[in-house]
Design an enzyme around this catalytic site. Sequence first.
Site, PDB file in Angstrom:
ATOM      1  CB  CYS A  20      -0.956   0.153   1.237  1.00 55.85           C
ATOM      2  SG  CYS A  20      -2.246  -1.527   1.146  1.00 55.85           S
ATOM      3  CG  HIS A  64      -3.044   3.599   2.483  1.00 58.23           C
ATOM      4  ND1 HIS A  64      -3.760   3.076   1.336  1.00 58.23           N
ATOM      5  CD2 HIS A  64      -3.051   2.248   3.426  1.00 58.23           C
ATOM      6  CE1 HIS A  64      -3.905   1.726   1.487  1.00 58.23           C
ATOM      7  NE2 HIS A  64      -3.604   1.516   2.606  1.00 58.23           N
ATOM      8  CG  ASN A 100      -6.735  -0.291   1.866  1.00 58.54           C
ATOM      9  OD1 ASN A 100      -6.071  -0.263   0.754  1.00 58.54           O
ATOM     10  ND2 ASN A 100      -6.246  -0.896   2.867  1.00 58.54           N
TER      11      ASN A 100
HETATM   12  O1  UT7 Z   1      -3.797  -1.384   3.454  1.00 62.39           O
HETATM   13  C1  UT7 Z   1      -2.627  -2.068   4.191  1.00 62.39           C
HETATM   14  C2  UT7 Z   1      -2.885  -1.343   5.688  1.00 62.39           C
HETATM   15  N1  UT7 Z   1      -3.975  -2.294   6.213  1.00 62.39           N
HETATM   16  C3  UT7 Z   1      -4.730  -1.880   7.348  1.00 62.39           C
HETATM   17  O2  UT7 Z   1      -4.030  -0.514   7.579  1.00 62.39           O
HETATM   18  C4  UT7 Z   1      -5.964  -2.294   7.977  1.00 62.39           C
HETATM   19  C5  UT7 Z   1      -5.666  -2.176   9.645  1.00 62.39           C
HETATM   20  N2  UT7 Z   1      -6.616  -2.867  10.219  1.00 62.39           N
HETATM   21  C6  UT7 Z   1      -7.882  -2.668  10.060  1.00 62.39           C
HETATM   22  O3  UT7 Z   1      -8.130  -1.684   9.613  1.00 62.39           O
HETATM   23  C7  UT7 Z   1      -8.569  -3.325  11.400  1.00 62.39           C
HETATM   24  O4  UT7 Z   1      -7.827  -3.977  12.182  1.00 62.39           O
HETATM   25  C8  UT7 Z   1      -9.827  -4.214  10.641  1.00 62.39           C
HETATM   26  C9  UT7 Z   1     -10.632  -3.504   9.882  1.00 62.39           C
HETATM   27  C10 UT7 Z   1      -9.196  -5.252   9.750  1.00 62.39           C
HETATM   28  C11 UT7 Z   1     -10.457  -5.009  11.914  1.00 62.39           C
HETATM   29  O5  UT7 Z   1     -10.970  -4.226  12.751  1.00 62.39           O
HETATM   30  P1  UT7 Z   1     -10.760  -4.329  14.215  1.00 62.39           P
HETATM   31  O6  UT7 Z   1     -11.438  -3.349  14.870  1.00 62.39           O
HETATM   32  O7  UT7 Z   1      -9.331  -4.236  14.378  1.00 62.39           O
HETATM   33  O8  UT7 Z   1     -11.287  -5.540  14.363  1.00 62.39           O
HETATM   34  P2  UT7 Z   1     -10.771  -6.924  15.140  1.00 62.39           P
HETATM   35  O9  UT7 Z   1      -9.651  -7.587  14.281  1.00 62.39           O
HETATM   36  O10 UT7 Z   1     -10.088  -6.624  16.663  1.00 62.39           O
HETATM   37  O11 UT7 Z   1     -12.097  -7.795  15.397  1.00 62.39           O
HETATM   38  C12 UT7 Z   1     -12.984  -7.607  16.343  1.00 62.39           C
HETATM   39  C13 UT7 Z   1     -14.059  -8.461  16.269  1.00 62.39           C
HETATM   40  C14 UT7 Z   1     -13.186  -9.925  16.217  1.00 62.39           C
HETATM   41  O12 UT7 Z   1     -14.407 -10.683  16.993  1.00 62.39           O
HETATM   42  P3  UT7 Z   1     -13.973 -10.993  18.387  1.00 62.39           P
HETATM   43  O13 UT7 Z   1     -12.793 -11.584  18.432  1.00 62.39           O
HETATM   44  O14 UT7 Z   1     -14.002  -9.556  19.301  1.00 62.39           O
HETATM   45  O15 UT7 Z   1     -15.411 -11.844  18.729  1.00 62.39           O
HETATM   46  C15 UT7 Z   1     -13.574 -10.264  14.895  1.00 62.39           C
HETATM   47  O16 UT7 Z   1     -13.739 -11.675  14.652  1.00 62.39           O
HETATM   48  O17 UT7 Z   1     -14.703  -8.489  14.959  1.00 62.39           O
HETATM   49  C16 UT7 Z   1     -14.667  -9.702  14.076  1.00 62.39           C
HETATM   50  N3  UT7 Z   1     -14.702  -9.443  12.918  1.00 62.39           N
HETATM   51  C17 UT7 Z   1     -15.659  -9.311  12.053  1.00 62.39           C
HETATM   52  N4  UT7 Z   1     -16.965  -9.198  12.412  1.00 62.39           N
HETATM   53  C18 UT7 Z   1     -17.787  -8.715  11.578  1.00 62.39           C
HETATM   54  C19 UT7 Z   1     -13.546  -9.353  11.901  1.00 62.39           C
HETATM   55  N5  UT7 Z   1     -14.019  -9.067  10.735  1.00 62.39           N
HETATM   56  C20 UT7 Z   1     -15.265  -9.133  10.701  1.00 62.39           C
HETATM   57  C21 UT7 Z   1     -16.411  -8.633   9.883  1.00 62.39           C
HETATM   58  N6  UT7 Z   1     -17.614  -8.576  10.252  1.00 62.39           N
HETATM   59  N7  UT7 Z   1     -16.029  -8.318   8.581  1.00 62.39           N
END
Ligand code: UT7
Length: 333
Positions: free
Chosen positions: A111, A253, A283
């Site tokens: 990215c 980004h 993204n």
């Molecule tokens: O472009 C390259 C760089 N990329 C980035 O900068 C992306 C950086 N990361 C992010 O944007 C975020 O970390 C994500 C969008 C990928 C995830 O968001 P988050 O707030 O960090 O969520 P998390 O990974 O902490 O997950 C929270 C909960 C989890 O459930 P539990 O363990 O709390 O029960 C996940 O399993 O959300 C769950 N989850 C979802 N729920 C519904 C993960 N993906 C989904 C989904 N729908 N699509």
Amino acid sequence: MRAAVVAGLGAWLPPRVVTNDELTARLDTTDEWIRSRIGVVTRHVVEPGMATSDLSVEAARRALRSAGVPGAGGVILATTTPDRPCPATAPEIASRLGLDGVPAFDIAAVCTGFVYGLGVGAGLITSGIVDSLIVIGGDAYSTILNPQDRTTSVIFGDGAGAVVLRAGSADEPGALGPFDLGSDGELSDLITVPAGGSRQRSSRGIVPHGDKFFQMEGREVFANAVARMSASSRNAIKRQGWVASDVDRVIAHQANTRILDAVSAELEVPRDKFISNITDVGNTSAASIPLALAHGVRSGELQPGHKVLLTAFGGGLTWGATTLTWPTLSLAE
Ligand code: UT7
């Protein structure tokens, strides 16, 4: 002093739009989760048979028309989704643009690729190796996402954006300022497509299904994205001789709206100075910054004379930032 100057800007998105509702129909996710946790409502994706070069040629043609020039002295493509692992995609793009014989190569900085591409392009121009270049950020992430993986499928979209750089002087609008570029390979596993390279060969043996696809450790990536883009931005602003309050517009980004909120707070640059189109396009990896620039020009949020900060973060890990004063240019559709 000789500098690389932004002379034209082009953007292109594949026509097919995927809504959150389409994703919620096949994945265990909700529109509310995607909107609130990432900030995406729609994204564009390629149809089968359409590749990164197709997106990139369209964006580059528009950038050339925007610059009012028939061609350029080279092509740099920043991408994680080349048409094929070998050869690079940029030479084919150059040929399709009618630029036979020019230097053309790909950059792999995920990215951050577009900012790396601007840096390399600026180096080629200021050293006198070329007098002009097209720098493209083009990605078709839908081709490497695991359709069953709700943690990545909801984030990314496809598209391409391009700028024409020409030789000019450091004191004119559009001149790229000093760069801050960096990497941390200790964290290379945080964003990866494990198989298909020389480490885990796709030509021999059976590759675990998930390893053919893009994988990301979201939480750790999130924290690194905020820290690295903020630090890199500070360095680029300082090297340009600005302070944070000098910055009129930030094009960071488009990884996640919450990441943009956090970078805004870290840098103490108000959030309304951040231009964002993640709601509409998701993204788009290397295409993210030039697509957001085009969005800014189209919406009027980006005006000639604005002091602009560009910053990106991606797999590698990689990061980077640079500055420019926005020039007078129009978009070609
Ligand atoms: O472009 C390259 C760089 N990329 C980035 O900068 C992306 C950086 N990361 C992010 O944007 C975020 O970390 C994500 C969008 C990928 C995830 O968001 P988050 O707030 O960090 O969520 P998390 O990974 O902490 O997950 C929270 C909960 C989890 O459930 P539990 O363990 O709390 O029960 C996940 O399993 O959300 C769950 N989850 C979802 N729920 C519904 C993960 N993906 C989904 C989904 N729908 N699509």
